[in-house]
Write a protein that holds these residues in place. Structure first.
Motif, PDB file in Angstrom:
ATOM      1  N   GLY A 132      26.645 150.381 134.101  1.00 25.72           N
ATOM      2  CA  GLY A 132      28.111 150.701 133.769  1.00 25.72           C
ATOM      3  C   GLY A 132      28.649 152.048 134.500  1.00 25.72           C
ATOM      4  O   GLY A 132      28.152 152.677 135.497  1.00 25.72           O
ATOM      5  N   SER A 133      30.037 152.229 134.378  1.00 26.31           N
ATOM      6  CA  SER A 133      30.645 153.339 135.171  1.00 26.31           C
ATOM      7  C   SER A 133      31.625 154.181 134.329  1.00 26.31           C
ATOM      8  O   SER A 133      32.070 153.525 133.279  1.00 26.31           O
ATOM      9  N   ILE A 134      31.993 155.276 134.799  1.00 27.39           N
ATOM     10  CA  ILE A 134      32.922 156.049 134.252  1.00 27.39           C
ATOM     11  C   ILE A 134      34.036 156.514 135.210  1.00 27.39           C
ATOM     12  O   ILE A 134      33.556 156.845 136.443  1.00 27.39           O
ATOM     13  N   TYR A 135      35.386 156.065 134.887  1.00 28.63           N
ATOM     14  CA  TYR A 135      36.314 156.222 135.910  1.00 28.63           C
ATOM     15  C   TYR A 135      37.126 157.533 135.589  1.00 28.63           C
ATOM     16  O   TYR A 135      37.398 157.472 134.257  1.00 28.63           O
ATOM     17  N   ILE A 136      36.863 158.387 136.556  1.00 27.70           N
ATOM     18  CA  ILE A 136      37.794 159.724 136.429  1.00 27.70           C
ATOM     19  C   ILE A 136      39.019 160.015 137.312  1.00 27.70           C
ATOM     20  O   ILE A 136      38.986 159.466 138.643  1.00 27.70           O
ATOM     21  N   SER A 137      40.190 160.255 137.067  1.00 31.35           N
ATOM     22  CA  SER A 137      40.977 160.520 137.789  1.00 31.35           C
ATOM     23  C   SER A 137      41.421 162.362 137.532  1.00 31.35           C
ATOM     24  O   SER A 137      41.651 162.377 136.323  1.00 31.35           O
ATOM     25  N   THR A 138      41.729 163.066 138.305  1.00 30.38           N
ATOM     26  CA  THR A 138      41.830 164.400 138.181  1.00 30.38           C
ATOM     27  C   THR A 138      42.803 165.097 139.255  1.00 30.38           C
ATOM     28  O   THR A 138      42.317 164.697 140.526  1.00 30.38           O
ATOM     29  N   PRO A 139      43.334 165.948 139.270  1.00 30.03           N
ATOM     30  CA  PRO A 139      44.185 166.966 140.316  1.00 30.03           C
ATOM     31  C   PRO A 139      42.901 167.516 141.078  1.00 30.03           C
ATOM     32  O   PRO A 139      41.943 167.734 140.772  1.00 30.03           O
TER      33      PRO A 139
END
Length: 275
Positions: free
Chosen positions: A151-158
């Motif tokens: 599976g995956s972990i989706y990250i968005s961040t500055p």
């Protein structure tokens, strides 16, 4: 790919119209500001997780991502603090879209057996990494446990190395104002943690490599904020974001896909320190 860009944009437009129809000012402002980010997130997840996959959205806020992903055919569980789940329109949205509710008031105390061990194909962790103020080692162990093998972990961040961030920091240094979050921002906002630490792409890769070799990280740079020329100051910052995006390395935002390839042995390299 599970969905075409046209399909995804159609869904986002449906959610945008729903938000406008409900007429909650803060909700409208948040969706408008993050709309391009929602589009990118949905397109990336469509390439990462099969339709019907089970997704945990940590920090689900007004359920914008949850509604979009539900419309695209995913099973979505939305987790946030009680304050957000107490908002009537959030509760109504969860019922209409059949989104499963998960109340959790302190991520530092997250336990995988309470959320579901190996229950999720993908964990959504957007615009939160920069807010974490506690030692995160045990937290990532629990996230590792709830994510399925593969599976995956989706990250968005500055992006800490965005052109606007660099120039803002230099300005504050040379005017002897100080570095980091301003006093005005601390006093003006209700938050569970200001942008305590923003990361570069290299730091995110290093972050997960120090935790566990089972984490495989791919980071992309991008920019989602809308161009704003309503004032001279906002025009200047908008132009900086444009120029930063053209250079790629100085883009304003980061998107990371952390794939969890679980091995037989215990590969945790770090243990949470004693206090």
């Amino acid at each position: 790919m599970n969905h075409s860009k046209v399909e995804i944009e159609k869904v986002i437009e449906e959610i945008r119209l729903l938000v406008l129809e409900e007429g909650v000012v803060g909700d409208i402002q948040y969706f408008s500001f993050h709309e391009k980010r929602f589009s990118r997130m949905a397109n990336t997840i469509s390439k990462t997780a099969m339709k019907g996959a089970k997704i945990l959205d940590i920090g689900s806020h007004y359920l914008h991502s949850g509604m979009i992903l539900t419309k695209l055919g995913y099973q979505v569980v939305c987790m946030d603090v009680q304050e957000f789940w107490s908002i009537p329109f959030v509760q109504d949205r969860a019922k209409v879209f059949e989104i499963e509710k998960c109340v959790h008031n302190n991520l530092e105390l997250l336990k995988s057996d309470e959320v579901g061990v190996e229950a999720y194909d993908l964990v959504l962790f957007t615009e939160i990494l920069e807010h974490i103020t506690f030692n995160p080692i045990n937290f990532w162990k629990e996230l590792y446990a709830i994510t399925k093998d593969g599976g995956s972990i989706y990250i968005s961040t500055p992006n800490s190395l965005s052109l606007s961030s660099i120039l803002r920091t230099l300005k504050n240094v040379f005017t002897f104002k100080g570095i980091g979050v301003s006093i005005e921002m601390i006093f003006a906002r209700v938050t569970y943690g200001h942008h305590w630490k923003e990361y570069s792409a290299r730091e995110i890769r290093n972050y997960f490599s120090q935790l566990n070799d089972d984490f495989k990280v791919k980071v992309e740079r991008y920019s989602y904020q809308k161009f704003d020329n309503s004032t001279t100051a906002l025009l200047c910052w908008s132009l900086l974001r444009v120029f930063g995006s053209l250079t790629y390395i100085f883009s304003s935002d980061l998107e990371a896909i952390v794939t969890v390839n679980k091995s037989v042995s215990d590969n945790w390299k770090l243990q949470s320190p004693n206090y």
